[in-house]
Design a protein around this motif. Sequence first.
Motif, PDB file in Angstrom:
ATOM      1  N   GLU A  15      -2.849   2.561  -0.403  1.00 49.49           N
ATOM      2  CA  GLU A  15      -3.416   1.713   0.643  1.00 49.49           C
ATOM      3  C   GLU A  15      -4.104   0.516   0.007  1.00 49.49           C
ATOM      4  N   LEU A  16      -4.077  -0.592   0.747  1.00 53.58           N
ATOM      5  CA  LEU A  16      -4.731  -1.818   0.330  1.00 53.58           C
ATOM      6  C   LEU A  16      -5.685  -2.268   1.418  1.00 53.58           C
ATOM      7  N   LYS A  17      -6.824  -2.760   1.025  1.00 53.49           N
ATOM      8  CA  LYS A  17      -7.712  -3.452   1.953  1.00 53.49           C
ATOM      9  C   LYS A  17      -7.449  -4.931   1.750  1.00 53.49           C
ATOM     10  N   LEU A  18      -7.009  -5.591   2.805  1.00 55.10           N
ATOM     11  CA  LEU A  18      -6.617  -6.994   2.721  1.00 55.10           C
ATOM     12  C   LEU A  18      -7.452  -7.841   3.668  1.00 55.10           C
ATOM     13  N   THR A  19      -7.673  -9.083   3.263  1.00 55.61           N
ATOM     14  CA  THR A  19      -8.264 -10.084   4.141  1.00 55.61           C
ATOM     15  C   THR A  19      -7.293 -11.242   4.207  1.00 55.61           C
ATOM     16  N   PHE A  20      -7.095 -11.746   5.421  1.00 55.78           N
ATOM     17  CA  PHE A  20      -6.180 -12.859   5.650  1.00 55.78           C
ATOM     18  C   PHE A  20      -6.957 -14.132   5.967  1.00 55.78           C
ATOM     19  N   ASN A  21      -6.271 -15.262   5.859  1.00 55.78           N
ATOM     20  CA  ASN A  21      -6.922 -16.545   6.058  1.00 55.78           C
ATOM     21  C   ASN A  21      -7.396 -16.786   7.487  1.00 55.78           C
ATOM     22  N   ASN A  22      -7.022 -15.922   8.425  1.00 53.74           N
ATOM     23  CA  ASN A  22      -7.539 -16.047   9.789  1.00 53.74           C
ATOM     24  C   ASN A  22      -8.783 -15.181   9.997  1.00 53.74           C
ATOM     25  N   GLY A  23      -9.283 -14.555   8.904  1.00 49.35           N
ATOM     26  CA  GLY A  23     -10.492 -13.757   8.963  1.00 49.35           C
ATOM     27  C   GLY A  23     -10.276 -12.281   9.227  1.00 49.35           C
ATOM     28  N   VAL A  24      -9.055 -11.867   9.532  1.00 48.15           N
ATOM     29  CA  VAL A  24      -8.776 -10.457   9.795  1.00 48.15           C
ATOM     30  C   VAL A  24      -8.819  -9.678   8.486  1.00 48.15           C
ATOM     31  N   THR A  25      -9.570  -8.581   8.490  1.00 46.56           N
ATOM     32  CA  THR A  25      -9.631  -7.661   7.362  1.00 46.56           C
ATOM     33  C   THR A  25      -9.207  -6.289   7.850  1.00 46.56           C
ATOM     34  N   GLY A  26      -8.406  -5.617   7.047  1.00 45.76           N
ATOM     35  CA  GLY A  26      -7.966  -4.292   7.440  1.00 45.76           C
ATOM     36  C   GLY A  26      -7.267  -3.573   6.307  1.00 45.76           C
ATOM     37  N   VAL A  27      -6.764  -2.400   6.642  1.00 45.08           N
ATOM     38  CA  VAL A  27      -6.109  -1.528   5.664  1.00 45.08           C
ATOM     39  C   VAL A  27      -4.615  -1.469   5.955  1.00 45.08           C
ATOM     40  N   VAL A  28      -3.834  -1.576   4.887  1.00 43.40           N
ATOM     41  CA  VAL A  28      -2.378  -1.472   4.967  1.00 43.40           C
ATOM     42  C   VAL A  28      -1.956  -0.272   4.126  1.00 43.40           C
ATOM     43  N   ASP A  29      -1.198   0.636   4.736  1.00 44.23           N
ATOM     44  CA  ASP A  29      -0.666   1.804   4.041  1.00 44.23           C
ATOM     45  C   ASP A  29       0.761   1.491   3.606  1.00 44.23           C
ATOM     46  N   LEU A  30       0.985   1.403   2.303  1.00 44.69           N
ATOM     47  CA  LEU A  30       2.314   1.078   1.773  1.00 44.69           C
ATOM     48  C   LEU A  30       3.075   2.303   1.289  1.00 44.69           C
ATOM     49  N   SER A  31       2.565   3.490   1.554  1.00 41.95           N
ATOM     50  CA  SER A  31       3.206   4.699   1.028  1.00 41.95           C
ATOM     51  C   SER A  31       4.649   4.856   1.495  1.00 41.95           C
ATOM     52  N   ASN A  32       4.997   4.350   2.662  1.00 42.88           N
ATOM     53  CA  ASN A  32       6.373   4.447   3.154  1.00 42.88           C
ATOM     54  C   ASN A  32       7.208   3.207   2.854  1.00 42.88           C
ATOM     55  N   ALA A  33       6.619   2.234   2.159  1.00 40.77           N
ATOM     56  CA  ALA A  33       7.329   0.984   1.872  1.00 40.77           C
ATOM     57  C   ALA A  33       7.748   0.867   0.412  1.00 40.77           C
ATOM     58  N   LEU A  34       7.463   1.880  -0.389  1.00 43.04           N
ATOM     59  CA  LEU A  34       7.744   1.798  -1.824  1.00 43.04           C
ATOM     60  C   LEU A  34       9.115   2.374  -2.155  1.00 43.04           C
ATOM     61  N   TRP A  35      10.144   1.724  -1.678  1.00 38.32           N
ATOM     62  CA  TRP A  35      11.515   2.144  -1.967  1.00 38.32           C
ATOM     63  C   TRP A  35      12.319   0.905  -2.354  1.00 38.32           C
ATOM     64  N   GLY A  36      13.412   1.117  -3.003  1.00 36.62           N
ATOM     65  CA  GLY A  36      14.239   0.016  -3.484  1.00 36.62           C
ATOM     66  C   GLY A  36      13.899  -0.327  -4.933  1.00 36.62           C
ATOM     67  N   GLU A  37      14.775  -1.059  -5.550  1.00 33.86           N
ATOM     68  CA  GLU A  37      14.681  -1.351  -6.977  1.00 33.86           C
ATOM     69  C   GLU A  37      13.346  -1.970  -7.404  1.00 33.86           C
ATOM     70  N   MET A  38      12.814  -2.892  -6.617  1.00 35.37           N
ATOM     71  CA  MET A  38      11.564  -3.561  -6.992  1.00 35.37           C
ATOM     72  C   MET A  38      10.320  -2.740  -6.676  1.00 35.37           C
ATOM     73  N   PHE A  39      10.392  -1.916  -5.642  1.00 35.49           N
ATOM     74  CA  PHE A  39       9.184  -1.262  -5.146  1.00 35.49           C
ATOM     75  C   PHE A  39       9.022   0.188  -5.590  1.00 35.49           C
ATOM     76  N   GLU A  40      10.100   0.883  -5.923  1.00 34.38           N
ATOM     77  CA  GLU A  40       9.984   2.275  -6.384  1.00 34.38           C
ATOM     78  C   GLU A  40       9.086   2.422  -7.608  1.00 34.38           C
ATOM     79  N   PRO A  41       9.118   1.478  -8.569  1.00 31.51           N
ATOM     80  CA  PRO A  41       8.200   1.622  -9.707  1.00 31.51           C
ATOM     81  C   PRO A  41       6.723   1.624  -9.298  1.00 31.51           C
ATOM     82  N   LEU A  42       6.408   1.045  -8.140  1.00 31.06           N
ATOM     83  CA  LEU A  42       5.020   0.992  -7.678  1.00 31.06           C
ATOM     84  C   LEU A  42       4.510   2.344  -7.200  1.00 31.06           C
ATOM     85  N   SER A  43       5.391   3.341  -7.126  1.00 34.82           N
ATOM     86  CA  SER A  43       4.926   4.684  -6.787  1.00 34.82           C
ATOM     87  C   SER A  43       4.122   5.289  -7.942  1.00 34.82           C
ATOM     88  N   ASP A  44       4.166   4.659  -9.114  1.00 38.61           N
ATOM     89  CA  ASP A  44       3.278   5.023 -10.224  1.00 38.61           C
ATOM     90  C   ASP A  44       1.902   4.432  -9.904  1.00 38.61           C
TER      91      ASP A  44
END
Length: 85
Positions: A15-44
């Motif tokens: 999970e990431l806590k992100l802030t955007f330029n419109n002032g919104v802050t929140g949490v993004v869960d990337l656990s289901n997005a780490l697939w494919g050649e570029m993103f699978e290594p990020l499961s480490d």
Amino acid sequence: MAMHVTDVETLENYELKLTFNNGVTGVVDLSNALWGEMFEPLSDPLLFRQIRLDPELGTVSWPNGADLAPEFLYDLIQPISNMDQ
């Protein structure tokens, strides 16, 4: 206004806590997005925590070259209230 990330913090369980330029802050869960050649290594967890803010792209990126569009991240965000920060 073009959407971009202005701050990033790693949390537990891909999970990431992100802030955007419109002032919104929140949490993004990337656990289901780490697939494919570029993103699978990020499961480490060690590599995942090497995330950095990329001001040129207006988003986040990792040393292996992976990055995610700020619009994609914004669509996943679960906003947090000021009291939760």
